[in-house]
Design a protein around this motif. Structure first.
Motif, PDB file in Angstrom:
ATOM      1  N   ASN A 107       1.539  -6.098  -2.988  1.00  0.00           N
ATOM      2  CA  ASN A 107       2.141  -4.806  -3.344  1.00  0.00           C
ATOM      3  C   ASN A 107       2.020  -4.478  -4.833  1.00  0.00           C
ATOM      4  N   LYS A 108       1.114  -5.141  -5.524  1.00  0.00           N
ATOM      5  CA  LYS A 108       0.876  -4.842  -6.939  1.00  0.00           C
ATOM      6  C   LYS A 108      -0.556  -4.333  -7.106  1.00  0.00           C
ATOM      7  N   HIS A 109      -0.720  -3.385  -8.003  1.00  0.00           N
ATOM      8  CA  HIS A 109      -2.039  -2.812  -8.260  1.00  0.00           C
ATOM      9  C   HIS A 109      -2.422  -3.015  -9.720  1.00  0.00           C
ATOM     10  N   ASP A 111      -5.671  -2.152 -12.677  1.00  0.00           N
ATOM     11  CA  ASP A 111      -6.912  -1.429 -12.988  1.00  0.00           C
ATOM     12  C   ASP A 111      -8.086  -2.403 -13.068  1.00  0.00           C
ATOM     13  N   ASN A 136      -5.325  -6.381  -5.240  1.00  0.00           N
ATOM     14  CA  ASN A 136      -5.560  -4.931  -5.252  1.00  0.00           C
ATOM     15  C   ASN A 136      -5.908  -4.507  -6.675  1.00  0.00           C
ATOM     16  N   ALA A 137      -7.195  -4.425  -6.944  1.00  0.00           N
ATOM     17  CA  ALA A 137      -7.676  -4.035  -8.273  1.00  0.00           C
ATOM     18  C   ALA A 137      -8.852  -3.083  -8.122  1.00  0.00           C
ATOM     19  N   ASP A 138      -8.980  -2.177  -9.075  1.00  0.00           N
ATOM     20  CA  ASP A 138     -10.081  -1.210  -9.020  1.00  0.00           C
ATOM     21  C   ASP A 138     -11.426  -1.873  -9.282  1.00  0.00           C
TER      22      ASP A 138
END
Length: 214
Positions: A107-109, A111, A136-138
């Motif tokens: 649940n953490k994003h 960049d 979850n990373a771009d």
């Protein structure tokens, strides 16, 4: 025409790789970048960054530590390391979030997910890359020492029955541009979009994105 004649006469020397069939030839395009620190600072500037292997323990040097340098340019810097002693030490210099398990990243994003000179230390590369796929990373930047760098190949000592290899004692493997890219794409959901050679080609860096995230 002249080239064909010279080739027929055997006067044009073929590159060594051409002596092997196509099956053995792995082509990897890359860009060279001189300064590793400047590159990391540029891609991290004003970004929310997750930095793997942040403690650099036990050879920690605050004047050289990448995490401390990145903390000065990022919007937010998050550290990831399994070394709790090293994290406790690093907190004295950078008081921002730290993690030690992939589960704690749910649940953490971010960049940018930066994984510099870490993969060669892990016990199980497949498990590590599968875990990295859950982040979850771009964009991901994964680096490792380049086994084919001239300085790495020339500094070892060979005798008839002995080799002295100059290498970090905690390293479990060496990587090349192809093998780092290959393992990332084989064992994770990440797709390698670009390959860089950093610091006079001594480091391989793969820029990747998660194939499962639109």
């Amino acid at each position: 025409m002249i080239k064909k004649i010279l080739n027929k006469l055997g006067l044009i020397k073929k590159a060594n790789y051409t002596l092997h069939g196509d099956f053995w030839q792995q082509e990897v395009n890359f860009k060279s970048i001189d300064d590793r620190f400047s590159f990391f600072e540029t891609i991290s500037k004003e970004k929310k960054v997750l930095h793997f292997g942040c403690t650099d323990w036990p050879i920690f040097d605050p004047s050289y530590n990448l995490h401390i340098k990145l903390a000065k340019v990022t919007k937010e810097i998050n550290g990831f390391d399994i070394d709790e002693e090293g994290i406790a030490n690093l907190k004295k210099y950078v008081d921002q979030p730290y993690y030690s398990t992939f589960e704690s990243l749910k649940n953490k994003h971010f960049d940018v997910c930066l994984v510099p000179e870490t993969i060669e230390h892990v016990d199980n590369v497949r498990t590590f890359l599968e875990g990295l796929s859950t982040v979850n990373a771009d964009v991901f930047y994964i680096t490792a020492p380049n086994c084919f760098a001239k300085v790495h190949m020339e500094r070892n000592y060979y005798s008839k029955n002995k080799i002295i290899e100059v290498v970090h004692p905690d390293h479990n493997c060496w990587y090349s541009p192809f093998t780092l890219k290959n393992q990332i794409q084989k064992y994770s959901n990440l797709k390698v979009d670009e390959v860089f050679l950093l610091n006079n080609d001594t480091m391989v860096c793969c820029k990747a994105t998660n194939k499962n995230i639109a």
